[in-house]
Design an enzyme around this catalytic site. Structure first.
Site, PDB file in Angstrom:
ATOM      1  N   ARG A  14     -86.070  43.515 -31.796  1.00  0.00           N
ATOM      2  CA  ARG A  14     -87.289  43.491 -31.768  1.00  0.00           C
ATOM      3  C   ARG A  14     -88.014  42.399 -31.103  1.00  0.00           C
ATOM      4  NH1 ARG A  14     -89.222  40.820 -37.205  1.00  0.00           N
ATOM      5  NH2 ARG A  14     -87.392  40.180 -38.043  1.00  0.00           N
ATOM      6  N   ILE A  16     -89.403  39.182 -29.082  1.00  0.00           N
ATOM      7  CA  ILE A  16     -89.402  38.743 -27.718  1.00  0.00           C
ATOM      8  C   ILE A  16     -88.051  39.115 -27.137  1.00  0.00           C
ATOM      9  CG2 ILE A  16     -89.265  36.561 -26.586  1.00  0.00           C
ATOM     10  CD1 ILE A  16     -91.175  35.376 -28.583  1.00  0.00           C
ATOM     11  N   ARG A  36     -78.768  42.110 -36.381  1.00  0.00           N
ATOM     12  CA  ARG A  36     -78.588  42.331 -37.837  1.00  0.00           C
ATOM     13  C   ARG A  36     -78.945  43.793 -38.362  1.00  0.00           C
ATOM     14  NH1 ARG A  36     -81.304  37.470 -41.196  1.00  0.00           N
ATOM     15  NH2 ARG A  36     -83.152  38.515 -40.324  1.00  0.00           N
ATOM     16  N   VAL A  51     -75.779  35.318 -36.882  1.00  0.00           N
ATOM     17  CA  VAL A  51     -75.681  34.261 -36.134  1.00  0.00           C
ATOM     18  C   VAL A  51     -75.150  33.028 -37.024  1.00  0.00           C
ATOM     19  CG1 VAL A  51     -76.854  34.647 -34.193  1.00  0.00           C
ATOM     20  CG2 VAL A  51     -77.829  33.296 -35.711  1.00  0.00           C
ATOM     21  N   GLY A  79     -84.277  33.899 -34.401  1.00  0.00           N
ATOM     22  CA  GLY A  79     -84.679  32.810 -35.272  1.00  0.00           C
ATOM     23  C   GLY A  79     -85.751  33.152 -36.483  1.00  0.00           C
ATOM     24  N   TYR A 142     -88.675  24.373 -39.084  1.00  0.00           N
ATOM     25  CA  TYR A 142     -88.853  25.082 -37.852  1.00  0.00           C
ATOM     26  C   TYR A 142     -88.977  24.034 -36.745  1.00  0.00           C
ATOM     27  CZ  TYR A 142     -90.365  28.774 -34.487  1.00  0.00           C
ATOM     28  OH  TYR A 142     -90.494  29.714 -33.654  1.00  0.00           O
ATOM     29  N   LYS A 146     -86.232  23.663 -33.671  1.00  0.00           N
ATOM     30  CA  LYS A 146     -86.676  24.084 -32.168  1.00  0.00           C
ATOM     31  C   LYS A 146     -86.685  22.866 -31.211  1.00  0.00           C
ATOM     32  CE  LYS A 146     -87.455  28.508 -32.857  1.00  0.00           C
ATOM     33  NZ  LYS A 146     -86.527  29.182 -32.213  1.00  0.00           N
ATOM     34  N   ILE A 175     -97.143  34.318 -29.050  1.00  0.00           N
ATOM     35  CA  ILE A 175     -97.063  35.411 -28.385  1.00  0.00           C
ATOM     36  C   ILE A 175     -97.452  36.781 -29.292  1.00  0.00           C
ATOM     37  CG2 ILE A 175     -95.126  36.647 -27.389  1.00  0.00           C
ATOM     38  CD1 ILE A 175     -95.315  33.828 -26.497  1.00  0.00           C
TER      39      ILE A 175
HETATM   40  P1  NDP Z   1     -89.008  38.364 -34.640  1.00  0.00           P
HETATM   41  O1  NDP Z   1     -89.170  37.889 -36.126  1.00  0.00           O
HETATM   42  O2  NDP Z   1     -90.025  39.617 -34.212  1.00  0.00           O
HETATM   43  O3  NDP Z   1     -87.651  38.607 -34.351  1.00  0.00           O
HETATM   44  C1  NDP Z   1     -86.705  37.597 -34.524  1.00  0.00           C
HETATM   45  C2  NDP Z   1     -85.131  38.094 -34.246  1.00  0.00           C
HETATM   46  O4  NDP Z   1     -84.173  37.419 -34.660  1.00  0.00           O
HETATM   47  C3  NDP Z   1     -84.987  39.799 -34.695  1.00  0.00           C
HETATM   48  O5  NDP Z   1     -84.248  40.327 -34.026  1.00  0.00           O
HETATM   49  C4  NDP Z   1     -83.999  39.293 -36.084  1.00  0.00           C
HETATM   50  O6  NDP Z   1     -83.420  40.047 -36.826  1.00  0.00           O
HETATM   51  C5  NDP Z   1     -83.170  38.200 -35.532  1.00  0.00           C
HETATM   52  N1  NDP Z   1     -82.639  36.973 -36.492  1.00  0.00           N
HETATM   53  C6  NDP Z   1     -83.319  36.442 -37.306  1.00  0.00           C
HETATM   54  N2  NDP Z   1     -82.110  35.865 -37.870  1.00  0.00           N
HETATM   55  C7  NDP Z   1     -80.960  36.111 -37.543  1.00  0.00           C
HETATM   56  C8  NDP Z   1     -79.545  35.883 -38.015  1.00  0.00           C
HETATM   57  N3  NDP Z   1     -79.386  35.320 -38.787  1.00  0.00           N
HETATM   58  N4  NDP Z   1     -78.655  36.556 -37.493  1.00  0.00           N
HETATM   59  C9  NDP Z   1     -78.953  37.518 -36.107  1.00  0.00           C
HETATM   60  N5  NDP Z   1     -80.322  37.646 -35.975  1.00  0.00           N
HETATM   61  C10 NDP Z   1     -81.078  37.110 -36.426  1.00  0.00           C
HETATM   62  O7  NDP Z   1     -89.471  37.005 -33.867  1.00  0.00           O
HETATM   63  P2  NDP Z   1     -89.928  36.680 -32.279  1.00  0.00           P
HETATM   64  O8  NDP Z   1     -89.564  37.991 -31.429  1.00  0.00           O
HETATM   65  O9  NDP Z   1     -91.471  36.586 -32.507  1.00  0.00           O
HETATM   66  O10 NDP Z   1     -89.471  35.488 -31.997  1.00  0.00           O
HETATM   67  C11 NDP Z   1     -88.064  35.499 -31.210  1.00  0.00           C
HETATM   68  C12 NDP Z   1     -87.685  33.928 -30.819  1.00  0.00           C
HETATM   69  O11 NDP Z   1     -88.895  33.240 -30.039  1.00  0.00           O
HETATM   70  C13 NDP Z   1     -87.452  33.138 -32.276  1.00  0.00           C
HETATM   71  O12 NDP Z   1     -86.553  32.261 -31.954  1.00  0.00           O
HETATM   72  C14 NDP Z   1     -88.788  32.428 -32.479  1.00  0.00           C
HETATM   73  O13 NDP Z   1     -88.684  31.338 -33.107  1.00  0.00           O
HETATM   74  C15 NDP Z   1     -89.481  32.269 -31.003  1.00  0.00           C
HETATM   75  N6  NDP Z   1     -90.827  32.086 -30.899  1.00  0.00           N
HETATM   76  C16 NDP Z   1     -91.461  32.953 -31.263  1.00  0.00           C
HETATM   77  C17 NDP Z   1     -93.016  32.689 -31.127  1.00  0.00           C
HETATM   78  C18 NDP Z   1     -94.026  33.964 -31.414  1.00  0.00           C
HETATM   79  O14 NDP Z   1     -95.298  33.683 -31.259  1.00  0.00           O
HETATM   80  N7  NDP Z   1     -93.724  35.085 -31.968  1.00  0.00           N
HETATM   81  C19 NDP Z   1     -93.726  31.764 -30.363  1.00  0.00           C
HETATM   82  C20 NDP Z   1     -92.552  30.390 -30.200  1.00  0.00           C
HETATM   83  C21 NDP Z   1     -91.342  30.938 -30.321  1.00  0.00           C
HETATM   84  P3  NDP Z   1     -83.677  41.114 -37.777  1.00  0.00           P
HETATM   85  O15 NDP Z   1     -84.803  42.238 -37.204  1.00  0.00           O
HETATM   86  O16 NDP Z   1     -82.562  41.785 -38.356  1.00  0.00           O
HETATM   87  O17 NDP Z   1     -84.670  40.002 -38.949  1.00  0.00           O
END
Ligand code: NDP
Length: 236
Positions: A14, A16, A36, A51, A79, A142, A146, A175
């Site tokens: 899901r 980004i 996951r 991870v 993340g 956080y 980062k 985003i």
């Molecule tokens: P989402 O919460 O939509 O997605 C996070 C993803 O990380 C999911 O696929 C989730 O899996 C996975 N994940 C979390 N924990 C683990 C784990 N322990 N092992 C494996 N997978 C894991 O976040 P975004 O798409 O918004 O964010 C993606 C990245 O971009 C992150 O690192 C976030 O910090 C960074 N970011 C996002 C911003 C935003 O505005 N959205 C801004 C700046 C940075 P699951 O679906 O199973 O939970």
């Protein structure tokens, strides 16, 4: 389109990560993810894993390498957030965020480096956040996780830069994902007023930058922090 590369994007189910994976699929690469839960985009090889689990990361890499060859492009995207004010933040909320966002990226980078060193090429892209260098009230955990990614990318650049491997950080701002859409209208308006671009980014705008950093055109870009934040964090 060059030779298809073995690309690994963590957390591609899901947000980004999903858009980044779709972008590499569209350019003809062999794309895999360690994930996951949830459903994956078409054409992405998924290996279930967390991870925070070194053995699971190692096993997933082994499976992905057997199917696609050594990982040549690693995008550490998985993340989490556990926001809370400093005085009330528990050790657990601090450590969980560090374990996923920072140590999780480290586990993947370490495992990927083996194959990249052998190949004598590789692209590592770590998904950070504007918050890493800008800071965020209620986000000590956080922001620390980062900001730490910058140290990883720069140290990897110094260690492996002579072997055709680059390591860079992408620092997205706000985003437009489900997370930001769920914010109340007036909160969204306040954030937008602080962003010179006056809007949130699409996930495609992040994916495009990641794709560029993984390309031949970016062969001489390493140890960089590339903001994708509409100017929000200028001056880092
Ligand atoms: P989402 O919460 O939509 O997605 C996070 C993803 O990380 C999911 O696929 C989730 O899996 C996975 N994940 C979390 N924990 C683990 C784990 N322990 N092992 C494996 N997978 C894991 O976040 P975004 O798409 O918004 O964010 C993606 C990245 O971009 C992150 O690192 C976030 O910090 C960074 N970011 C996002 C911003 C935003 O505005 N959205 C801004 C700046 C940075 P699951 O679906 O199973 O939970």
């Amino acid at each position: 389109m060059g030779e298809p590369r073995s690309v690994l994007v963590t957390g591609a189910n899901r947000g980004i990560g999903r858009t980044i994976a779709e972008r590499f699929v569209a350019s003809g690469d062999k794309v895999a993810t360690i994930y996951r839960s949830g459903e994956l985009p078409d054409g992405v090889l998924g290996v279930k894993g967390d991870v925070t689990d070194t053995a699971a990361v190692d096993a997933a890499f082994t499976e992905i390498e057997a199917a696609h060859g050594p990982v040549e492009v690693l995008v550490a995207n998985a993340g989490v957030t556990r926001d809370g004010l400093l005085m009330r933040m528990s050790d657990e909320d601090f450590e969980t965020v560090l374990d996923v966002n920072l140590t999780g990226a480290f586990r993947c980078v370490r495992r990927a480096s083996k194959g990249m060193i052998r190949l004598r090429r590789g692209r590592i892209v770590l998904i950070s956040s504007v918050i890493g260098l800008y800071g965020g009230a209620g986000q000590v955990n956080y922001a620390a996780s980062k900001a730490g990614l910058v140290g990883i990318a720069r140290s990897v650049t110094r260690e492996l830069g002579g072997r055709g491997i680059t390591a860079n950080v992408v620092a997205p701002g706000f985003i437009a994902t489900g997370m930001t859409a769920a914010l109340p209208e007036d909160t969204q308006a306040t954030y937008k007023a602080a962003i010179p671009a006056g809007r949130f980014a699409t996930t495609d705008e992040v994916a495009g930058v990641v794709h560029f950093l993984a390309s031949d055109d970016a062969a001489y870009v390493s140890g960089a922090v590339i903001p994708v934040d509409g100017g929000l964090g200028m001056g880092h």
